[in-house]
Design a protein around this motif. Sequence first.
Motif, PDB file in Angstrom:
ATOM      1  N   MET A  57       0.763  -1.267   0.078  1.00  0.00           N
ATOM      2  CA  MET A  57      -0.088   0.230   0.025  1.00  0.00           C
ATOM      3  C   MET A  57       0.743   1.231  -0.150  1.00  0.00           C
ATOM      4  O   MET A  57       0.641   2.215  -0.675  1.00  0.00           O
ATOM      5  CB  MET A  57      -1.015   0.185   1.308  1.00  0.00           C
ATOM      6  CG  MET A  57      -1.812   1.213   1.167  1.00  0.00           C
ATOM      7  SD  MET A  57      -2.752   1.193   2.607  1.00  0.00           S
ATOM      8  CE  MET A  57      -2.023   1.762   3.845  1.00  0.00           C
ATOM      9  N   PHE A  60       2.942   1.997  -3.416  1.00  0.00           N
ATOM     10  CA  PHE A  60       2.114   2.411  -4.288  1.00  0.00           C
ATOM     11  C   PHE A  60       1.974   4.042  -3.943  1.00  0.00           C
ATOM     12  O   PHE A  60       2.147   4.990  -4.785  1.00  0.00           O
ATOM     13  CB  PHE A  60       0.661   1.939  -4.423  1.00  0.00           C
ATOM     14  CG  PHE A  60       1.177   0.440  -5.076  1.00  0.00           C
ATOM     15  CD1 PHE A  60       1.567   0.279  -6.387  1.00  0.00           C
ATOM     16  CD2 PHE A  60       0.360  -0.530  -4.626  1.00  0.00           C
ATOM     17  CE1 PHE A  60       2.006  -1.070  -6.921  1.00  0.00           C
ATOM     18  CE2 PHE A  60       0.541  -1.935  -5.060  1.00  0.00           C
ATOM     19  CZ  PHE A  60       1.275  -2.113  -6.343  1.00  0.00           C
ATOM     20  N   LEU A  61       1.629   4.339  -2.780  1.00  0.00           N
ATOM     21  CA  LEU A  61       1.382   5.852  -2.178  1.00  0.00           C
ATOM     22  C   LEU A  61       2.674   6.514  -2.562  1.00  0.00           C
ATOM     23  O   LEU A  61       2.903   7.554  -2.823  1.00  0.00           O
ATOM     24  CB  LEU A  61       1.082   5.632  -0.760  1.00  0.00           C
ATOM     25  CG  LEU A  61       1.032   7.125  -0.134  1.00  0.00           C
ATOM     26  CD1 LEU A  61      -0.103   7.801  -0.882  1.00  0.00           C
ATOM     27  CD2 LEU A  61       0.672   6.888   1.320  1.00  0.00           C
ATOM     28  N   TYR A 113      -4.244   4.415  -9.497  1.00  0.00           N
ATOM     29  CA  TYR A 113      -5.496   4.508  -8.447  1.00  0.00           C
ATOM     30  C   TYR A 113      -5.988   3.362  -8.728  1.00  0.00           C
ATOM     31  O   TYR A 113      -6.522   2.864  -7.610  1.00  0.00           O
ATOM     32  CB  TYR A 113      -6.396   5.774  -8.867  1.00  0.00           C
ATOM     33  CG  TYR A 113      -5.803   7.207  -8.279  1.00  0.00           C
ATOM     34  CD1 TYR A 113      -5.800   7.392  -6.745  1.00  0.00           C
ATOM     35  CD2 TYR A 113      -5.568   8.459  -8.998  1.00  0.00           C
ATOM     36  CE1 TYR A 113      -5.385   8.431  -6.159  1.00  0.00           C
ATOM     37  CE2 TYR A 113      -5.148   9.437  -8.440  1.00  0.00           C
ATOM     38  CZ  TYR A 113      -5.068   9.622  -7.176  1.00  0.00           C
ATOM     39  OH  TYR A 113      -4.831  10.712  -6.559  1.00  0.00           O
ATOM     40  N   MET A 116      -4.098   0.781  -6.781  1.00  0.00           N
ATOM     41  CA  MET A 116      -4.284   0.903  -5.339  1.00  0.00           C
ATOM     42  C   MET A 116      -5.543   0.472  -4.922  1.00  0.00           C
ATOM     43  O   MET A 116      -5.803  -0.029  -3.699  1.00  0.00           O
ATOM     44  CB  MET A 116      -4.134   2.415  -5.060  1.00  0.00           C
ATOM     45  CG  MET A 116      -2.810   3.057  -5.142  1.00  0.00           C
ATOM     46  SD  MET A 116      -2.598   4.749  -5.130  1.00  0.00           S
ATOM     47  CE  MET A 116      -2.607   4.894  -3.180  1.00  0.00           C
ATOM     48  N   ASP A 119      -5.255  -3.287  -4.636  1.00  0.00           N
ATOM     49  CA  ASP A 119      -4.524  -3.682  -3.396  1.00  0.00           C
ATOM     50  C   ASP A 119      -5.244  -3.644  -2.358  1.00  0.00           C
ATOM     51  O   ASP A 119      -5.215  -4.441  -1.309  1.00  0.00           O
ATOM     52  CB  ASP A 119      -3.291  -2.680  -3.389  1.00  0.00           C
ATOM     53  CG  ASP A 119      -2.602  -2.855  -2.055  1.00  0.00           C
ATOM     54  OD1 ASP A 119      -1.823  -3.622  -1.705  1.00  0.00           O
ATOM     55  OD2 ASP A 119      -2.889  -1.751  -1.030  1.00  0.00           O
ATOM     56  N   HIS A 242      -8.500   6.830   0.087  1.00  0.00           N
ATOM     57  CA  HIS A 242      -8.121   6.599  -1.143  1.00  0.00           C
ATOM     58  C   HIS A 242      -9.438   7.073  -1.928  1.00  0.00           C
ATOM     59  O   HIS A 242      -9.107   7.611  -2.970  1.00  0.00           O
ATOM     60  CB  HIS A 242      -8.109   4.999  -1.255  1.00  0.00           C
ATOM     61  CG  HIS A 242      -7.741   4.502  -2.636  1.00  0.00           C
ATOM     62  ND1 HIS A 242      -8.016   3.477  -3.266  1.00  0.00           N
ATOM     63  CD2 HIS A 242      -7.025   5.255  -3.627  1.00  0.00           C
ATOM     64  CE1 HIS A 242      -7.421   3.194  -4.321  1.00  0.00           C
ATOM     65  NE2 HIS A 242      -6.804   4.351  -4.632  1.00  0.00           N
TER      66      HIS A 242
END
Length: 311
Positions: A57, A60-61, A113, A116, A119, A242
């Motif tokens: 997480m 990817f952020l 996005y 994410m 994920d 998110h």
Amino acid sequence: MTNLSVVTEFILLGIPHTEGLETMLFVLFLSFYIFTLLGNLLILLAIVSSTRLHTPMYFFLCKLSIFDIFFPSVSSPKMLFYLSGNSRTISYGGCVSQLFFYHFLGCTECFLYTVMAYDRFVAICYPLRYTIIMSYRVCTILAMGTSVFGCIQATFLTTLTFQLPYCGPNEVDYYFCDIPVMMKLACADTSALEMVGFISVGLMPLSCFLLILTSYSRIVCSILQIRSAEGRRRAFSTCSAHLTAILLFYMPVVLIYLRPTPSPLLDATVQILNNLVTPMLNPLIYSLRNKEVKSSLRKVLYQLVFLPEQL
């Protein structure tokens, strides 16, 4: 035979209907830009410096923060340059680069996005298999895939726009080079290309949004089955951040590229929201409701502020 001169540079006219407001806009946009850079750099430092945040997480952020640094940097420096009283001229190559990198970074974020959301879907719906499904190899492939597909989409849109002849007016009625305003300057019929561009620009975000919607539909069903109130609260807290970022990203795309009748002032306002405000808000969205990120940020800020004084 008509003598047509090829355009070698363009003049950016800036945000429509803002004559005389250059100084105020310069201060405002410079503040946004600085806060965007600082906020995303702090998120990067917080993730890199904390081993607890070395998970898919936050991986990817981390990539999102990198792209949120570069995305506003495509158009903001030039805009700030001419708002401070300097030349509004941009070369043909500079205009091509602006359009390509704007859509490359924007499309990559769109795919990111989606990844994410996937994920979060795996983490909440298949928690026991999460580390197996979202392995380091899979995360790397997904992260690289977002950039590759973003590059393909941007290359297609840039080629579509600049294979047109530009031989007449060179005044871009906008603050940076983008597809709708550039096609207005072309010395050829652009109706067919506008339709292809409209489908391409619309189809990609719509496909990503539908995939995100599918992921979150499954996530909501799984969250509602969690017996623990604390477990449901934590899951909703993570996902709400998110979803907020997704809405802030997709609403400007719909308003700018998918409306049948464009409005220059509205488009510029919404695009500034997309270019400057959303990347500035993302660090706040992802940190304010996340205890691990806030804890890591405190440590980073403590090291930056107090440790140099002790040396």
